[in-house]
Structure formats: C-alpha cells, structure tokens
Design a protein around this motif. Structure first.
Motif, PDB file in Angstrom:
ATOM      1  N   UNK A 299      55.088 -18.924 -62.189  1.00 50.35           N
ATOM      2  CA  UNK A 299      56.002 -18.227 -61.288  1.00 50.35           C
ATOM      3  C   UNK A 299      57.012 -19.156 -60.614  1.00 50.35           C
ATOM      4  N   UNK A 300      56.934 -20.450 -60.872  1.00 42.36           N
ATOM      5  CA  UNK A 300      57.898 -21.375 -60.282  1.00 42.36           C
ATOM      6  C   UNK A 300      59.296 -21.104 -60.821  1.00 42.36           C
ATOM      7  N   UNK A 301      60.314 -21.493 -60.062  1.00 39.68           N
ATOM      8  CA  UNK A 301      61.678 -21.370 -60.578  1.00 39.68           C
ATOM      9  C   UNK A 301      61.797 -22.224 -61.831  1.00 39.68           C
ATOM     10  N   UNK A 302      62.706 -21.860 -62.702  1.00 44.88           N
ATOM     11  CA  UNK A 302      62.773 -22.458 -64.034  1.00 44.88           C
ATOM     12  C   UNK A 302      62.880 -23.975 -64.002  1.00 44.88           C
ATOM     13  N   UNK A 303      63.646 -24.519 -63.078  1.00 45.11           N
ATOM     14  CA  UNK A 303      63.824 -25.973 -63.039  1.00 45.11           C
ATOM     15  C   UNK A 303      62.497 -26.669 -62.792  1.00 45.11           C
ATOM     16  N   UNK A 304      61.720 -26.180 -61.826  1.00 44.33           N
ATOM     17  CA  UNK A 304      60.417 -26.776 -61.527  1.00 44.33           C
ATOM     18  C   UNK A 304      59.416 -26.498 -62.641  1.00 44.33           C
ATOM     19  N   UNK A 305      59.446 -25.306 -63.151  1.00 44.32           N
ATOM     20  CA  UNK A 305      58.512 -24.923 -64.210  1.00 44.32           C
ATOM     21  C   UNK A 305      58.701 -25.796 -65.445  1.00 44.32           C
ATOM     22  N   UNK A 306      59.941 -25.964 -65.829  1.00 44.21           N
ATOM     23  CA  UNK A 306      60.242 -26.772 -67.009  1.00 44.21           C
ATOM     24  C   UNK A 306      59.872 -28.228 -66.777  1.00 44.21           C
ATOM     25  N   UNK A 307      60.154 -28.747 -65.558  1.00 40.10           N
ATOM     26  CA  UNK A 307      59.843 -30.139 -65.270  1.00 40.10           C
ATOM     27  C   UNK A 307      58.362 -30.433 -65.305  1.00 40.10           C
ATOM     28  N   UNK A 308      57.544 -29.480 -64.892  1.00 38.40           N
ATOM     29  CA  UNK A 308      56.100 -29.702 -64.827  1.00 38.40           C
ATOM     30  C   UNK A 308      55.405 -29.519 -66.167  1.00 38.40           C
ATOM     31  N   UNK A 309      56.030 -28.776 -67.064  1.00 30.10           N
ATOM     32  CA  UNK A 309      55.347 -28.393 -68.304  1.00 30.10           C
ATOM     33  C   UNK A 309      54.793 -29.598 -69.057  1.00 30.10           C
ATOM     34  N   UNK A 310      55.565 -30.653 -69.184  1.00 33.88           N
ATOM     35  CA  UNK A 310      55.162 -31.774 -70.032  1.00 33.88           C
ATOM     36  C   UNK A 310      53.993 -32.575 -69.504  1.00 33.88           C
ATOM     37  N   UNK A 311      53.725 -32.511 -68.200  1.00 33.68           N
ATOM     38  CA  UNK A 311      52.650 -33.322 -67.625  1.00 33.68           C
ATOM     39  C   UNK A 311      51.452 -32.501 -67.160  1.00 33.68           C
ATOM     40  N   UNK A 312      51.503 -31.186 -67.332  1.00 36.94           N
ATOM     41  CA  UNK A 312      50.357 -30.347 -66.988  1.00 36.94           C
ATOM     42  C   UNK A 312      49.309 -30.396 -68.089  1.00 36.94           C
ATOM     43  N   UNK A 313      48.038 -30.200 -67.746  1.00 39.88           N
ATOM     44  CA  UNK A 313      47.015 -30.140 -68.798  1.00 39.88           C
ATOM     45  C   UNK A 313      47.247 -28.949 -69.721  1.00 39.88           C
ATOM     46  N   UNK A 314      46.874 -29.122 -70.962  1.00 37.43           N
ATOM     47  CA  UNK A 314      47.119 -28.076 -71.972  1.00 37.43           C
ATOM     48  C   UNK A 314      46.456 -26.754 -71.598  1.00 37.43           C
ATOM     49  N   UNK A 315      45.268 -26.840 -71.002  1.00 38.63           N
ATOM     50  CA  UNK A 315      44.558 -25.607 -70.708  1.00 38.63           C
ATOM     51  C   UNK A 315      45.343 -24.708 -69.758  1.00 38.63           C
ATOM     52  N   UNK A 316      46.133 -25.323 -68.870  1.00 35.43           N
ATOM     53  CA  UNK A 316      46.855 -24.525 -67.896  1.00 35.43           C
ATOM     54  C   UNK A 316      48.064 -23.833 -68.520  1.00 35.43           C
ATOM     55  N   UNK A 317      48.873 -24.569 -69.263  1.00 33.17           N
ATOM     56  CA  UNK A 317      50.053 -23.950 -69.876  1.00 33.17           C
ATOM     57  C   UNK A 317      49.643 -22.923 -70.919  1.00 33.17           C
ATOM     58  N   UNK A 318      48.535 -23.194 -71.613  1.00 28.70           N
ATOM     59  CA  UNK A 318      48.044 -22.252 -72.616  1.00 28.70           C
ATOM     60  C   UNK A 318      47.623 -20.945 -71.956  1.00 28.70           C
ATOM     61  N   UNK A 319      46.889 -21.047 -70.863  1.00 28.46           N
ATOM     62  CA  UNK A 319      46.444 -19.851 -70.135  1.00 28.46           C
ATOM     63  C   UNK A 319      47.638 -19.083 -69.572  1.00 28.46           C
ATOM     64  N   UNK A 320      48.588 -19.805 -69.000  1.00 29.29           N
ATOM     65  CA  UNK A 320      49.742 -19.153 -68.377  1.00 29.29           C
ATOM     66  C   UNK A 320      50.587 -18.407 -69.389  1.00 29.29           C
ATOM     67  N   UNK A 321      50.731 -18.971 -70.569  1.00 28.93           N
ATOM     68  CA  UNK A 321      51.623 -18.357 -71.560  1.00 28.93           C
ATOM     69  C   UNK A 321      50.939 -17.287 -72.397  1.00 28.93           C
ATOM     70  N   UNK A 322      49.599 -17.288 -72.423  1.00 29.20           N
ATOM     71  CA  UNK A 322      48.911 -16.394 -73.342  1.00 29.20           C
ATOM     72  C   UNK A 322      47.960 -15.389 -72.686  1.00 29.20           C
TER      73      UNK A 322
END
Length: 739
Positions: free
Chosen positions: A131-154
């Motif tokens: 739910x973060x604004x796109x700039x923050x969301x995009x910046x964090x994506x590369x350093x977040x653990x895989x389990x979190x981005x996977x859960x958020x997107x799926x």
C-alpha cells in the motif's frame, strides 16, 4: 462543568500530551548518536505513532535477523538495518505488528497461537508494503525478503495461500518472534494444528491489514488511493499528514494523528474480540457501540425511541431515506432536493433511488444512474431547488420558501407524498427552507411529508440537532465534514415517530446488499436485514471511531471557548481574504434556526468561506476569474509541492510558500457566463481547529500560540493562491503533466 465532564476533559488533554511525548523513541542499552537519530527519523512516520508508546528498541549486532521481538514490548534491531535501507520502514512495521499481537494474546505460548501470530503479522507487513506510494514501494522491493513480496503480490486475503506460505517460509518468519522453527514439520504433519490455525485466521484475517488500508475499504471510488500521491479523490490521506496545512472540512479531511490512534486501537480491540468470540460477535458489538456513541456524543440518547443507521456516506444514506419513505403505500413520492449543486455530487442520483458511483461500498461494480434493485424508482419524482441565481447570488429565503411550498402543495394535491430535504448547510454554507416553513408544512400534512434534514456538514449545535429530532425530522449526519473524521462516515438519525413506521416495513431489498451489511442497522431492525450480507464493514467502523474521537474532543471544549476561537480565527481570515487582490468572497447568508440559544455560539457564525480566484495576465496586467476546470487545477496544485515548477526569477519566499502542501475545500460552481461555469474554492473551520487550539501542545504552549499557528497556516493558503495566480502560465505549461 460536571465531574464527568471534568474527567473527560482531563482524559482528552492527557491523550494529546501523551501523543506529543510518545514521539520520542525509547532505546534501551547502548546506541551511537547516529543510530539514535536514524531510528528517531524512521519512527517519525505518522502511521507508526500508535505503536511507540508501548514499544522499546534495543540495538543488537548479535541477532541473526533484521529484528527479533520479545514479550510484545521490545524490538531488538540489528543496527545494519538503520543504514538507509529503503525496506527498513516495512521491516519496522512488521515488528510493530508482531509486538502488538503478542501483547493482545499474553501468556499464549501454544504453538498454534504463535503460528497464528506469525501468519497475521507477515500478512499485515506485506499489505503495508503493497500500500506504500509507488516511489517507496518500488525502492523497497529489491531489499525485502522474497516471502513478503511474494505474499503481497499473490496471496493477500487468501487463507489457503497464507497457510501454504507459513509452511514454506516458517523457518524465516518464526525467528522474528524469537522462536525456533523446529515445530514447523510437526505443524505440517498435524491436521489438528493446521485446522486450529485456519480457524483462527478465518476470524482474524480481515483485520490483518494496516489501519490506513482498512480505512479505505467499505466505501466507493472516493476512497480509492492514487498510488503515486497517496491521496484519494478528495485529496485526503488515510494516514496522518501533519506537514500539510488543512482547512478542508467542507469536503473531507486527512485523518488526524489522534483519530488514527483511535482507529488503530479499535482494530486491535476487534482482533482481540475476534480471537475470543469470533469476528461476527465482535462486529455486532462494535456496531451497536458505534450507534450508541453517536447518540451519546450528540446528546440524542435522552430522546426516547431514537434510532441510528450507519452507512459509508451521507450519499448512501439517501438510499435508505427514500426507501423508508416509499414503502408501506403505493403513492408517488416527490423528493425535493435543495441546492443540488451544493450538496454531495451523488445526491441527486441516490435521491432517485439509483446508483451514484461505479463502485459500491460492498465492492460491486454498478452502473451510475440505474435503479438500485428493489427500490420503486418509478414512484419517485425528483424536484431540484437551486439556492443561487444565474449570477451566483443567493436567492432570498422568502423566495425559496415560496417555491418549496408550491412544490409540496402540488404534490399533495395530486395524492402523493413528499420527502422534503431541509438543507442545514450547503457546501458554501447556505441553508433552506426556513424552519418556520418546514414546521408549517409538517404540521399541515403530517405523515404525508417526511422531512430529511441534510446536516451532512454538521455545522450546527447539539441543541439544533435535538430540535430537529424532536420535531420528528429524519437527520442525515456525518463524522467526516465539520468533525474532520476521515471520509466516508455517514449515519441516519431516525426519530421515534418514523422508527415506529420502519418497524412494520418489509426487509431492505436485494439491491441494498451492495451498500450495507446486517450490522449497520440497529438490533431492533434485524428483520429488515434478511437480504444484507453478514460480512462486516470494518472500514466504516474504523472511520466512525476516528470521527467519534474528534467529536468527543470538540465537545470537551466549553461553548464560550468554541465561539471565541471560531470568531477570532474567522475575523482574521476574512480580513486577509478582503485584502488579497487575487480573491473575491462569495456571499452566503447567515443560517437561521428556531431555538433559544445564545447568539454567542459557534454555529451562529458562518464557518465556510468561499472565494473566487483570479489569474493574472502578465502582459496586460488584467485578471480573470478561474473557471471550474481551472479551479480544479488550482485545488490540486495547492495540495502539492509546486516549487519545482517556478521559474528561476521567482523569489525565495515564493518558492517556500509554493512548496507547502495545502488542502482546502473542493471547487463549487457559483455562476455561469457565456457558457462557462466559474467556481470558488473554500476554506472551512472544522472541529479539529477548536480542539487543537484548546489542547494540542504540538501547536504551541498556550491557546494564543496555538491559535496563531493555525492562523499562520490559513494565511499561507492565501499566499500560495497568490503565487498560483501570479505564475499560472508557468504551472500550466511546466506542471500539467502528471498532475
């Protein structure tokens, strides 16, 4: 002031001071000055405020995780995550959630509960990142653990996905709670354990989202957040926005720090209630409590037989009002709408029994202007009564009363009935018909006329509100206009005489399933909810909770002080508008109500000030009023940092002012000329001004300092409007893209 009032006043004052003091992060143990400053800056994010009071930090290089929470109180942080990683806010939000859940379920050491906490915590953290604004969301994506981005997107909202996710990533998630993942194989092999976790998630997953996410649910497109700005259609944020100058209560306000804290506290209470007794009971109890609180804070609970229906917005409430008026007979109902251009944009459609937005509060896609299934729209005759002439001048109350009387008498003479809107305050502060005329109509025609008081702006005293209810009028109220709660929060106050009629009505039709849940109506009318869904509207309850906090704080201030604060503020504001050559005030006659109150009441003063804006022509030096479309540009530009669009020749003060984000009332059409509509913007006093001047230490150390702070903010808005007028062409050319 009674002893109860004194206690409430002290509690409100204490909450303001506690919040101000809680912004300082507490660190136990050793920490470098650099790490302290980094953590303090990180925790200054407004949405972290409610968690800081009950949390301490400990910096520990020895942990093998970014963080480990212990006993629901301490977040052990690895100092490396403070080195400017864009993912750090998401990790901290995850830690806050785990701490909160551990505090809610003290002494729960069973693996099933620990696994449930792990699942809920990671789900909320994933939703926070998403739910973060796109700039923050995009910046964090590369350093977040895989389990979190996977859960958020799926898998957000899917219990099956979350159960599988827990099995797959439990070895990475459980250590964040200080747990060893050794029991994961046993969990995977135990059908009992899996069924217990699933049962708990079924009750609580709807609450496993950050509060700012939930506040945007259970409404229509007006709550949808722009992923690039973090703001909704009204220009409001579901997170506190303390850096913005805000006088937008006639349209909608971003949630306050205190309101956000109240909403977060309620989310936690419902989580605990769902854990103990199931989500259904928790929601029913809270919905009933919300209705009781609305009646109590508005001092309507001492009028026997009064009931309240809550709804996502005042516009939704129009559908309920027209249904209650149509049922129980076969007569045609003439629905008289006063000031159709100065009430909610969807009011006219809703007053006809039709959909007014493409998205309904329950998430259905609907077609604007088509009938809500089950409402006898063929028996609705809509009559619109404008309150301004073609030149934008207010029509006299005598002429308006005459028009409305003619419409009502004509409808009744044809054997019909009438739903008469008494507009207590429009978007620009105009009201009609007069109370004398309305009471005369009601006395003469009795049950054949229902009066619906449109008090959506809530710019009236509790005495005036009680008078309306005692007269047998239905009253539409909100917590999101004058009271500055987050949009949308509506309610219909129903007097005893009308409630007795509703007792005998058939259930609300199937079409209402798009707009309401069974818990939105009082327990007395459970029989009317047959076709309504049981699933809760959590967002509505959280929005009302935030609004009720603002209402309670406002009414804690003595009436004489309310009046004095409003008077001093508006005297200075009017003077500044009059002296600004780029603005022109729009007339709005004083509201008149039948009551014996003192003249020294805040609601006897006009609290919405509308003004036309001029844009300057650099070559000729002349200026022209902004059209409606141009005013929409100015409205958006006010709410943005526009300093980057100024030319190099602009001054430092102009750049400073242009960089301040200012939120005021949306444009309202005032007059038309040669086929073009010209519109005014609006600065409005809200309850938060009065309670803030009285209590908020972050505005200053005394009432005088706090009032001066608020006045400086309002004057900044006028200065920025002059900058917009002066550099209109620069903004139009350089700033139009992406705005």
């Amino acid at each position: 002031m009674s002893s109860t009032d004194i206690i409430i006043r002290h509690s409100i004052e204490w909450e303001f001071h506690r919040f101000a003091s809680s912004r300082k992060v507490r660190i136990i143990g050793a920490a470098t000055e650099r790490d302290r400053e980094s953590l303090q800056k990180l925790c200054a994010r407004p949405e972290f405020g409610p968690f800081l009071t009950d949390t301490e930090f400990h910096l520990d290089k020895g942990i093998g995780q970014p963080f480990v929470v212990t006993e629901g109180r301490v977040i052990n942080l690895h100092p490396d995550i403070l080195d400017g990683h864009p993912a750090t806010p998401v990790l901290i939000r995850h830690a806050f959630e785990l701490c909160m859940l551990q505090r809610l379920f003290p002494g729960q050491k069973e693996p099933v509960t620990q696994l449930t906490i792990a699942a809920l915590g990671c789900h909320t953290a994933a939703a926070y990142w998403f739910s973060l604004v796109e700039k923050e969301k995009k910046g964090a994506r590369g350093t977040l653990p895989e389990w979190m981005t996977f859960l958020a997107s799926q898998g957000l909202g899917s219990i099956n996905f979350l159960m599988d996710h827990l099995l797959r990533y439990g070895s990475k998630i459980l250590p964040l709670q200080g747990l060893e993942p050794d029991n994961m194989p046993q969990f995977g092999a135990s059908s009992y354990a899996r069924s217990m976790v699933r049962a708990m998630l079924t009750e609580m997953i709807a609450l496993a989202y950050p509060t700012e996410w939930l506040l945007t649910q259970g409404g229509d497109n007006r709550l949808v957040i722009d992923p690039w700005t973090g703001l909704n259609k009204y220009g409001c944020s579901p997170k506190p926005r303390p850096w913005a100058v805000t006088f937008a209560s006639c349209t909608g306000s971003s949630i306050s720090d205190m309101g956000y804290g109240a909403a977060e506290k309620l989310r936690e209470e419902i989580i605990l209630g769902a854990f103990r007794n199931g989500l259904g009971d928790a929601i029913l109890n809270q919905s009933e409590q919300t209705r009781r609180n609305i009646l109590h804070f508005l001092t309507l609970d001492n009028i026997p037989g009064t009931e309240v229906v809550i709804a996502s917005s005042g516009t939704d409430i129009e559908l309920t009002a027209i249904y209650f008026t149509l049922e129980g007979h076969n007569d045609v109902v003439t629905n008289v709408i006063v000031a159709p251009d100065e009430v909610g944009s969807g009011t006219v459609s809703a007053a006809s029994g039709c959909h007014f937005d493409t998205l309904s509060p329950m998430g259905s896609q609907v077609e604007v202007g088509t009938p809500v299934a089950g409402i006898a729209t063929e028996r609705v005759e809509l009559v619109k009564i404008p309150v301004r002439d073609k030149a934008g001048e207010p029509i006299s109350i005598l002429d308006l009363d005459k028009q409305i009387l003619e419409v009502v008498e004509n409808a009744i003479s044809r054997g019909g009935r009438v739903l008469l809107h008494l507009l207590d305050s429009s978007k620009t502060g105009v009201g009609a018909p007069s109370m004398e005329t309305t009471q005369k109509i009601k006395r003469k025609h009795g049950y054949r006329v229902n009066v619906l008081v449109d008090a959506a702006q809530m710019r009236l005293s509790r005495r005036a509100l009680r008078d309306y209810v005692k007269d047998g009028f239905i009253v539409l109220v909100t917590g999101s206009k004058f009271f500055t709660g987050p949009p949308l929060s509506g309610a219909l106050v129903i007097p005893a005489t009308v409630a007795q009629v509703v007792d005998g009505l058939p259930p609300l039709p199937q079409g209402f399933a798009d707009y309401a849940t069974s818990s939105d109506l009082p327990n007395r009318w459970r029989a009317l909810t047959t076709h309504l869904p049981e699933r809760p509207n959590i967002g509505l309850l959280l929005r009302w909770q935030a609004a009720l906090w603002e209402i309670k704080a406002f009414y804690t201030v003595l009436p004489s002080v309310q009046f004095d604060t409003v008077r001093h503020f508006l005297t200075a504001l009017i003077k500044a508008i009059d002296e600004n050559p780029d603005l022109e005030l729009v007339a709005a006659p004083a509201l008149g109500r039948l009551q014996g109150d003192s003249e020294t009441q805040w609601d006897k003063i006009q609290t919405i000030f509308s003004f036309l804006i001029k844009r300057r022509d650099r070559i000729s030096g002349s200026s022209t009023f902004l059209s409606f479309d141009e005013a929409k540009h100015a409205y958006r530009w006010l709410n943005m940092d526009m300093s980057r669009f100024l030319p190099d020749t602009s001054g430092d003060e102009e750049k400073r002012v242009a960089g301040i984000e200012c939120h005021i009332g949306q444009p309202v059409c005032i007059f038309a000329q040669d086929g073009t509509w010209y519109a005014a913007l609006r600065i409005a006093v809200g309850a938060r001004l009065i309670s803030g001047v009285e209590f908020d230490p972050m505005l200053g150390n005394s009432r005088e300092e706090r009032l001066s702070t608020e006045l400086d903010g309002a004057l900044t808005i006028l200065k920025k409007l002059s900058v917009i007028s002066r550099y209109w062409d620069d903004f139009k050319v350089a700033g139009i893209e992406g705005i």
